[in-house]
Write a protein that holds these residues in place. Structure first.
Motif, short mmCIF file in Angstrom:
data_model
loop_
_atom_site.label_atom_id
_atom_site.label_comp_id
_atom_site.label_asym_id
_atom_site.label_seq_id
_atom_site.Cartn_x
_atom_site.Cartn_y
_atom_site.Cartn_z
N MET A 300 60.16 39.30 22.01
CA MET A 300 60.12 40.70 22.41
C MET A 300 61.26 41.43 21.69
N PRO A 301 60.97 42.54 21.02
CA PRO A 301 61.99 43.22 20.20
C PRO A 301 63.05 43.95 21.00
N GLY A 302 62.77 44.32 22.23
CA GLY A 302 63.72 45.11 23.01
C GLY A 302 63.96 44.50 24.37
N CYS A 303 64.06 45.36 25.38
CA CYS A 303 64.31 44.92 26.75
C CYS A 303 63.13 44.08 27.24
N ARG A 304 63.43 42.92 27.79
CA ARG A 304 62.37 42.02 28.23
C ARG A 304 61.74 42.49 29.55
N PHE A 305 62.39 43.40 30.24
CA PHE A 305 61.84 43.93 31.48
C PHE A 305 61.04 45.21 31.25
N ALA A 306 61.10 45.76 30.04
CA ALA A 306 60.49 47.07 29.75
C ALA A 306 59.02 47.17 30.17
N PRO A 307 58.16 46.14 29.91
CA PRO A 307 56.74 46.29 30.29
C PRO A 307 56.51 46.48 31.79
N ARG A 308 57.50 46.15 32.62
CA ARG A 308 57.34 46.27 34.07
C ARG A 308 58.22 47.39 34.66
N CYS A 309 58.97 48.06 33.79
CA CYS A 309 59.98 49.01 34.26
C CYS A 309 59.43 50.42 34.35
N ARG A 310 59.67 51.09 35.47
CA ARG A 310 59.17 52.46 35.65
C ARG A 310 59.99 53.47 34.87
N PHE A 311 61.17 53.06 34.35
CA PHE A 311 62.02 53.98 33.60
C PHE A 311 61.93 53.77 32.09
N ALA A 312 61.09 52.84 31.63
CA ALA A 312 61.08 52.45 30.21
C ALA A 312 60.59 53.59 29.32
N THR A 313 61.26 53.75 28.17
CA THR A 313 60.84 54.69 27.14
C THR A 313 60.86 53.94 25.80
N GLU A 314 60.60 54.65 24.72
CA GLU A 314 60.56 54.02 23.40
C GLU A 314 61.89 53.37 23.04
N VAL A 315 63.00 53.95 23.47
CA VAL A 315 64.30 53.40 23.12
C VAL A 315 64.48 51.99 23.70
N CYS A 316 63.77 51.68 24.77
CA CYS A 316 63.91 50.38 25.42
C CYS A 316 63.27 49.25 24.61
N THR A 317 62.34 49.58 23.72
CA THR A 317 61.64 48.56 22.95
C THR A 317 61.94 48.63 21.46
N SER A 318 62.91 49.46 21.08
CA SER A 318 63.20 49.66 19.65
C SER A 318 64.12 48.61 19.06
N GLY A 319 64.79 47.81 19.90
CA GLY A 319 65.70 46.80 19.37
C GLY A 319 66.39 46.06 20.49
N PRO A 320 67.18 45.04 20.15
CA PRO A 320 67.88 44.25 21.18
C PRO A 320 68.76 45.13 22.06
N VAL A 321 68.86 44.75 23.32
CA VAL A 321 69.70 45.48 24.28
C VAL A 321 70.85 44.58 24.69
N ALA A 322 72.05 45.05 24.45
CA ALA A 322 73.25 44.25 24.75
C ALA A 322 73.62 44.39 26.23
N LEU A 323 74.39 43.42 26.73
CA LEU A 323 74.92 43.48 28.09
C LEU A 323 76.15 44.39 28.05
N ALA A 324 76.02 45.59 28.61
CA ALA A 324 77.08 46.60 28.51
C ALA A 324 78.13 46.40 29.59
N ASP A 325 79.39 46.46 29.20
CA ASP A 325 80.52 46.37 30.13
C ASP A 325 80.69 47.71 30.82
N LEU A 326 80.53 47.74 32.14
CA LEU A 326 80.63 48.97 32.90
C LEU A 326 81.99 49.15 33.55
N GLY A 327 82.90 48.21 33.31
CA GLY A 327 84.22 48.27 33.90
C GLY A 327 84.27 47.68 35.29
N GLU A 328 85.47 47.29 35.72
CA GLU A 328 85.70 46.73 37.05
C GLU A 328 84.80 45.53 37.32
#
Length: 345
Positions: A300-328
């Motif tokens: 899968m080229p992008g987010c592996r949850f995208a096909p089931r996600c109600r918030f998914a858009t094209e940006v979610c499947t355009s490439g790998p999604v990194a684990l983002a550090d949100l702090g704390e």
């Protein structure tokens, strides 16, 4: 007003948070595990567990939780292998370790409890014999000392008439008693880390609560760390200080249990909250997560949850999604993490 999760968790006494300046008891870095014909089932998973810390690893069946734990225990199935990554236990490198090294580590520095307790006990030997044998082989105790210590451990894990239980066979014990026996065996050699993989799934809710309380007490009295693997968010809410949410072989969110369950940042965690009953006795209609997780090894080229996600858009499947550090201590793997902050769970 705090959420039901916060209210319920606040009533439970928790041991102090481990000192972050000490070295972790377990470090897993960029772990990739494949099964069968080189089908990748665990994708570059990284996490650590502090000394004395309890961490919950949660996700649907098939998310890669058990394979990750099996890799950390050196117990992958014959078709499984670690492609790359590191597994370090208390400073000891276990990546590529020999069978002898694993045999020395398991049972002494690493303990494990699994779901189907009956299948891990020898039906032809008394449970006391099985525990005493562990003590004699791993700790070098005499037959008399091993017997005495086994009875003490059976009493410590809450088995009534521990001397009588010592002479019983597995089929003579209930499921909850069998699980207590396995826990006694797992902690008998004072391990640094106990991995409990769906250890309460097959038990009724009363026995489940007793086993969770037991694990919490043993963690404090024995000074061990706990990795609790489950699909049940309520179990994590009651037992763990920190949570790792796993989906389709990837960690998609992590942080303190209170923060993640009160304010989930990844849509999958939000979806899991919708199918869980945490912190409330009120009847409500449980939601469902539409669709199915991707097949093992599916590219899968992008987010592996995208096909089931109600918030998914094209940006979610355009490439790998990194684990983002949100702090704390928070992290989430979502291409729209900033857009969805504050979105209703």
């Amino acid at each position: 007003m705090p959420s039901p999760v916060t209210r319920r968790s606040a009533r439970r006494r928790r041991p102090p948070v481990p000192d972050p300046t000490t070295s972790p008891v377990l470090e897993v870095s960029d772990l990739q595990v494949s099964v069968g014909d080189h089908l990748v089932a665990v994708h570059d998973v990284s996490f650590s567990i502090g000394r004395g810390e309890s961490v919950g690893l949660v996700g649907e069946s098939g998310s890669g939780k058990t394979l990750t734990c099996r890799a950390a225990l050196g117990l992958l199935p014959k078709t499984g292998e670690v492609d790359h990554g590191r597994i370090v236990l208390g400073g000891t490198e276990l990546t590529g370790a020999t069978r002898r090294t694993w045999n020395d580590v398991r049972g002494t520095r690493l303990g494990a409890v699994f779901q189907d307790s009956a299948s891990y006990l020898n039906p032809s030997l008394t449970v006391g014999h099985q525990l005493a044998e562990q003590l004699r082989v791993k700790r070098g105790l005499s037959r008399t000392d091993a017997h005495r210590r086994a009875v003490e451990l059976f009493a410590e894990v809450g088995l009534h008439d521990p001397e009588g239980v010592f002479h019983q066979y597995p089929h003579e014990l209930s499921g909850g008693m069998q699980q207590r026996v396995l826990i006694a065996i797992a902690v008998s050699c004072e391990p640094e880390l106990l991995i409990a993989d769906e250890a309460t799934t097959a038990l009724d809710v009363v026995i489940q609560a007793e086993i969770l309380d037991l694990l919490d007490r043993l963690r404090e009295s024995h000074g061990l760390s706990l990795l609790l693997v489950t699909h049940d968010l309520a179990v994590v809410a009651e037992t763990c200080e920190r949570i790792l949410v796993m989906y389709a072989g990837e960690i998609v969110e992590s942080g303190t249990t209170e923060e993640v369950l009160a304010r989930p940042r990844h849509p999958y965690t939000q979806a899991l909250m919708g199918v869980a009953t945490i912190g409330t006795w009120e009847r409500r209609a449980l939601e469902i997560i539409p669709g199915q997780p991707p097949s093992v090894g599916e590219d899968m080229p992008g987010c592996r949850f995208a096909p089931r996600c109600r918030f998914a858009t094209e940006v979610c499947t355009s490439g790998p999604v990194a684990l983002a550090d949100l702090g704390e201590g928070r992290a989430a793997r979502c291409a729209r993490i900033d857009d969805l902050e504050g979105a209703p769970a």
